[in-house]
Design a protein around this motif. Structure first.
Motif, PDB file in Angstrom:
ATOM      1  N   PHE A   6       0.940  -0.810  -0.268  1.00  0.00           N
ATOM      2  CA  PHE A   6      -0.216   0.092  -0.232  1.00  0.00           C
ATOM      3  C   PHE A   6       0.802   1.089   0.810  1.00  0.00           C
ATOM      4  CE2 PHE A   6      -4.112  -2.272   1.938  1.00  0.00           C
ATOM      5  CZ  PHE A   6      -4.406  -2.733   0.993  1.00  0.00           C
ATOM      6  N   ASP A   7       2.169   1.087   0.252  1.00  0.00           N
ATOM      7  CA  ASP A   7       3.357   2.463  -0.059  1.00  0.00           C
ATOM      8  C   ASP A   7       3.724   2.121  -1.213  1.00  0.00           C
ATOM      9  OD1 ASP A   7       2.959   3.314   3.073  1.00  0.00           O
ATOM     10  OD2 ASP A   7       4.400   2.341   3.343  1.00  0.00           O
ATOM     11  N   TYR A   8       3.079   2.936  -2.597  1.00  0.00           N
ATOM     12  CA  TYR A   8       3.492   2.138  -3.575  1.00  0.00           C
ATOM     13  C   TYR A   8       3.116   4.169  -4.621  1.00  0.00           C
ATOM     14  CZ  TYR A   8      -1.677   1.896  -4.770  1.00  0.00           C
ATOM     15  OH  TYR A   8      -3.556   2.146  -5.225  1.00  0.00           O
ATOM     16  N   ASN A   9       4.231   3.742  -5.216  1.00  0.00           N
ATOM     17  CA  ASN A   9       4.223   5.284  -6.465  1.00  0.00           C
ATOM     18  C   ASN A   9       4.811   4.765  -7.833  1.00  0.00           C
ATOM     19  OD1 ASN A   9       4.490   8.269  -6.809  1.00  0.00           O
ATOM     20  ND2 ASN A   9       6.708   7.793  -6.824  1.00  0.00           N
ATOM     21  N   LEU A  10       4.092   5.314  -8.364  1.00  0.00           N
ATOM     22  CA  LEU A  10       4.572   4.967  -9.549  1.00  0.00           C
ATOM     23  C   LEU A  10       5.243   6.229 -10.597  1.00  0.00           C
ATOM     24  CD1 LEU A  10       3.155   4.503 -13.028  1.00  0.00           C
ATOM     25  CD2 LEU A  10       2.202   7.063 -13.529  1.00  0.00           C
ATOM     26  N   THR A  38       1.721   3.531 -17.154  1.00  0.00           N
ATOM     27  CA  THR A  38       0.286   4.257 -17.541  1.00  0.00           C
ATOM     28  C   THR A  38      -0.263   4.967 -16.017  1.00  0.00           C
ATOM     29  OG1 THR A  38      -1.911   4.949 -17.996  1.00  0.00           O
ATOM     30  CG2 THR A  38      -0.958   2.346 -17.739  1.00  0.00           C
ATOM     31  N   PRO A  39      -0.904   5.949 -15.271  1.00  0.00           N
ATOM     32  CA  PRO A  39      -1.431   6.195 -14.779  1.00  0.00           C
ATOM     33  C   PRO A  39      -2.751   5.131 -14.394  1.00  0.00           C
ATOM     34  CG  PRO A  39      -1.150   8.017 -15.708  1.00  0.00           C
ATOM     35  CD  PRO A  39      -0.389   6.969 -16.444  1.00  0.00           C
ATOM     36  N   LYS A  40      -3.205   5.313 -15.548  1.00  0.00           N
ATOM     37  CA  LYS A  40      -4.631   4.579 -15.298  1.00  0.00           C
ATOM     38  C   LYS A  40      -4.948   3.604 -14.427  1.00  0.00           C
ATOM     39  CE  LYS A  40      -8.768   4.000 -18.166  1.00  0.00           C
ATOM     40  NZ  LYS A  40      -8.624   3.244 -19.724  1.00  0.00           N
ATOM     41  N   LEU A  41      -3.901   2.223 -14.784  1.00  0.00           N
ATOM     42  CA  LEU A  41      -3.764   1.527 -13.800  1.00  0.00           C
ATOM     43  C   LEU A  41      -3.725   1.630 -12.214  1.00  0.00           C
ATOM     44  CD1 LEU A  41      -1.377  -0.920 -16.294  1.00  0.00           C
ATOM     45  CD2 LEU A  41      -4.467  -0.656 -16.056  1.00  0.00           C
ATOM     46  N   LEU A  42      -2.464   2.342 -12.606  1.00  0.00           N
ATOM     47  CA  LEU A  42      -2.828   2.243 -11.040  1.00  0.00           C
ATOM     48  C   LEU A  42      -3.732   3.342 -10.343  1.00  0.00           C
ATOM     49  CD1 LEU A  42      -0.446   1.596  -9.548  1.00  0.00           C
ATOM     50  CD2 LEU A  42       0.165   4.034  -9.071  1.00  0.00           C
ATOM     51  N   ASN A  43      -4.600   4.406 -10.888  1.00  0.00           N
ATOM     52  CA  ASN A  43      -5.857   4.941 -10.173  1.00  0.00           C
ATOM     53  C   ASN A  43      -6.543   3.813 -10.266  1.00  0.00           C
ATOM     54  OD1 ASN A  43      -4.480   7.116 -10.538  1.00  0.00           O
ATOM     55  ND2 ASN A  43      -5.258   8.037 -12.503  1.00  0.00           N
ATOM     56  N   GLU A  44      -6.788   3.171 -10.879  1.00  0.00           N
ATOM     57  CA  GLU A  44      -8.189   2.058 -10.723  1.00  0.00           C
ATOM     58  C   GLU A  44      -8.175   0.782  -9.736  1.00  0.00           C
ATOM     59  OE1 GLU A  44     -10.300  -0.276 -14.031  1.00  0.00           O
ATOM     60  OE2 GLU A  44      -9.033   0.903 -15.806  1.00  0.00           O
ATOM     61  N   LEU A  45      -6.350   0.812  -9.965  1.00  0.00           N
ATOM     62  CA  LEU A  45      -6.337  -0.074  -8.107  1.00  0.00           C
ATOM     63  C   LEU A  45      -6.065   0.330  -7.319  1.00  0.00           C
ATOM     64  CD1 LEU A  45      -5.227  -2.518  -7.609  1.00  0.00           C
ATOM     65  CD2 LEU A  45      -2.530  -2.176  -7.225  1.00  0.00           C
ATOM     66  N   THR A  46      -5.636   2.300  -6.926  1.00  0.00           N
ATOM     67  CA  THR A  46      -6.296   2.743  -4.994  1.00  0.00           C
ATOM     68  C   THR A  46      -7.707   2.968  -5.461  1.00  0.00           C
ATOM     69  OG1 THR A  46      -4.188   4.214  -6.281  1.00  0.00           O
ATOM     70  CG2 THR A  46      -6.495   4.858  -4.723  1.00  0.00           C
TER      71      THR A  46
END
Length: 637
Positions: free
Chosen positions: A464-468, A472-480
């Motif tokens: 949960f301490d992750y950073n791009l 693509t940020p989209k995948l990370l935003n969906e996961l968040t």
């Protein structure tokens, strides 16, 4: 009745020079005249050229940045306990620089008329002012006199190793880019662009006769003075200024300043009568100095091999050491070092993508986890990372995953080569368990949240301490979004996460004695990570998740945001933010000093002052853990 505000001011000032030289009753009288000034981020405290105020400033909480126009270079950053704005009052002159609040800050303003009599009463204060004026330092008693306040020097330009630079030889590229005097400007410009160089040496029979720089092309060709078809001999600077290859960094700097040039031609004997061996640019020298983040960033992006990035990372560590020596606030230091570290990882991925010679089959995201994900990985430690790729039809899944595992293995190997050790627990994207599609990651996280055993809590704490870093940020935003949806649906997960956050033992035992390791390789050492930093990191993550705070992963920044969201606990959360920065700075200094991770500390090597500063943070940790126990009702588990 006793003035409690002035008593608090006196209690604070007594810890910092020159106020620590005063009797406490005098300090209390001085504190009665002190005013409290609150400033939001970037608000002006005083302007450059402005007449001096009737008071000077002491940083209570936050930081002040001092800049000098016209270039707006940062001259200094004043942290907790630092004095600024005093010199113009003593010298009766206008402010030579601008002061702004670097972040939301509280300052004490001390009237000069009240303070002046104490400079005569206490010779130590007079000496402090004399020495600070003579040495041009805010605090001449600071360790190694590092904390300089130079009116004409920006951060990073002062070199604490000037003695070493007098002996250190310059490094230059042996791949000389040169052409003949009849080459066209168009050809020269194309070659300079292709080779990514700022100058072309003009040779005749292997002997240097002139040089053309990008500045020459701008000034002489782009202005229309010469056509692009003109020959090199028409615009080159000649004769070329030459120096021997065996010269030091200091000599190279002096040579460039003396001649007002940005490139030196290096030959066998230092004259234009022998073969040219290379060109040394101002950029090369700045890279050697390793004290300019902008230069280092450009060098990272230009690096085409892992070996080159490894060399640059050593310069990043030198930059870190210099910032700590100069007492630059850790907020700024962490951001700069984190940006440079992320750039190194990005370039490793870019090199790996070129090596693999196949375009990614779908979009993907490379995540930094753990300390790098929090922008707190200042020292060279092991790597924690993961990869997300777009969902694909089931029949394509294996092929796509094979590609990303191949890429990940190449990247993690490259990261190991530049100084990031492999994760002992194999929490890396090269592990099939940490290289998953978006749907697979969502299922994995859902399992952690709905089945929160000790292993699941541990894994989620790291993840949960992750950073791009790349992609693509989209995948990370969906996961968040999925994480927040699941934690809102299963709030009991926070209770388990809170219980995990309290697993790290208290830093102190009876009579506030440090609790040390009882056995093993680090017997009798204090574990600053497990006993002091981790309780703050775990609590910050827990509270940020419970508030659904997005896009803030850094621990101190999480607490600052929490202070904004919970004003009733604002003082505690701000104390947690300061404690996190203080502990991280302490660990980093210890790591640089002993060339290790800085985690285990021999207490007998610490000064009394260092032990006191450490113990101050422990009270904050205890209060924070009490808040967590009550808020998440751990007694009900």
């Amino acid at each position: 009745m006793k003035n409690t505000i002035s008593s608090r001011v006196a209690d604070f000032l007594k810890n910092y020079p020159p106020f620590n030289e005063m009797k406490f009753e005098d300090l209390e009288r001085l504190s009665e005249e002190v005013s409290i000034l609150y400033k939001i981020k970037e608000s002006v405290i005083f302007e450059q050229g402005e007449a001096p105020h009737s008071h000077f400033y002491v940083v209570h909480k936050g930081a002040a940045v001092l800049r000098k126009k016209p270039d707006n270079d940062i001259v200094d950053l004043c942290d907790e306990g630092d004095i600024f704005g005093l010199r113009p009052l003593i010298a009766n002159e206008n402010y030579e620089m601008e002061a702004r609040a670097y972040e939301e800050s509280i300052f004490y303003t001390i009237p000069i008329t009240t303070f002046r009599p104490y400079t005569q009463k206490y010779s130590e204060i007079g000496n402090f002012l004399i020495e600070s004026f003579a040495s041009n330092m805010r605090n001449p008693y600071a360790r190694s006199h590092k904390d300089k306040l130079l009116a004409h020097t920006s951060i990073g330009n002062s070199n604490t190793n000037s003695g070493l630079l007098d002996l250190q030889s310059v490094h230059y590229s042996k791949k000389l880019i040169a052409c003949g005097e009849n080459s066209s400007i168009k050809t020269i410009a194309a070659t300079m662009t292709e080779k990514k160089v700022g100058a072309m040496l003009i040779v005749k029979g292997k002997l240097p006769i002139g040089i053309i720089t990008d500045k020459d092309i701008r000034n002489k060709v782009a202005t229309g003075q010469f056509p692009i078809t003109a020959k090199a001999k028409e615009i080159m600077s000649a004769p070329v200024i030459t120096y021997p290859v065996k010269m030091t960094i200091t000599q190279a700097q002096m040579a460039m300043m003396k001649s007002g040039i940005s490139h030196l031609c290096l030959t066998e004997d230092g004259t234009d009568n022998t073969k040219a061996l290379g060109i040394l640019s101002k950029h090369d020298i700045m890279l050697e100095l390793g004290n300019n983040p902008g230069v280092l960033m450009k060098a990272i992006k230009r690096a085409g091999k892992f070996k080159k990035i490894k060399t640059i990372r050593r310069s990043v560590q030198n930059l870190l050491k210099g910032y700590l020596d100069q007492n630059i606030p850790l907020t700024l230091t962490s951001k700069i070092i984190a940006e440079l570290n992320d750039a190194c990882v990005k370039q490793v991925i870019a090199i790996a993508l070129k090596k693999i010679k196949k375009e990614p089959p779908v979009k993907f995201t490379w995540m930094a986890l753990g300390s790098q994900g929090r922008s707190e990985q200042l020292l060279h430690t092991d790597q924690d990372n993961a990869l997300i790729f777009e969902d694909v039809p089931k029949h394509q899944q294996e092929k796509v995953k094979t590609y990303f595992l191949e890429l990940s293995k190449m990247v993690t190997k490259g990261l190991m080569h530049i100084g990031y050790a492999y994760c002992p627990a194999d929490m890396m994207a090269s592990n099939p368990e940490w290289c998953l599609s978006l749907s697979e990651w969502k299922n994995r996280i859902s399992h952690w949240i709905t089945n929160p055993g000790p292993d699941e809590v541990l894994l989620s704490s790291i993840f949960f301490d992750y950073n791009l870093v790349y992609g693509t940020p989209k995948l990370l935003n969906e996961l968040t979004g999925h994480i927040f949806t699941m934690t809102e649906k299963y709030p009991i997960f926070f209770m388990h996460l809170a219980q995990g956050a309290l697993q790290n033992p208290s830093p102190t035992g009876f009579f506030r004695q440090f609790l040390v390791e009882e056995d093993g390789a680090h017997k009798d050492f204090f574990d600053v990570k497990r006993r002091a930093l981790m309780p703050l990191i775990d609590a910050g993550r827990l509270l940020a998740l419970s508030h659904q705070i997005k896009a803030i992963n850094n621990t101190s920044e999480r607490f600052e945001k929490l202070a904004e969201l919970e004003p009733n606990n604002g003082e505690l959360f701000m104390a947690c933010s300061y404690a996190t920065k203080a502990l991280l700075k302490f660990r980093t200094k210890q790591g640089l000093l002993h060339n290790d991770s800085g985690r285990f500390i021999a207490l007998d090597s610490l000064s009394k002052e260092e032990k006191i500063k450490l113990k101050r943070t422990f009270k904050t940790i205890k209060e924070l853990q009490e808040l967590i126990k009550i808020r998440f009702k751990l007694s009900n588990l």
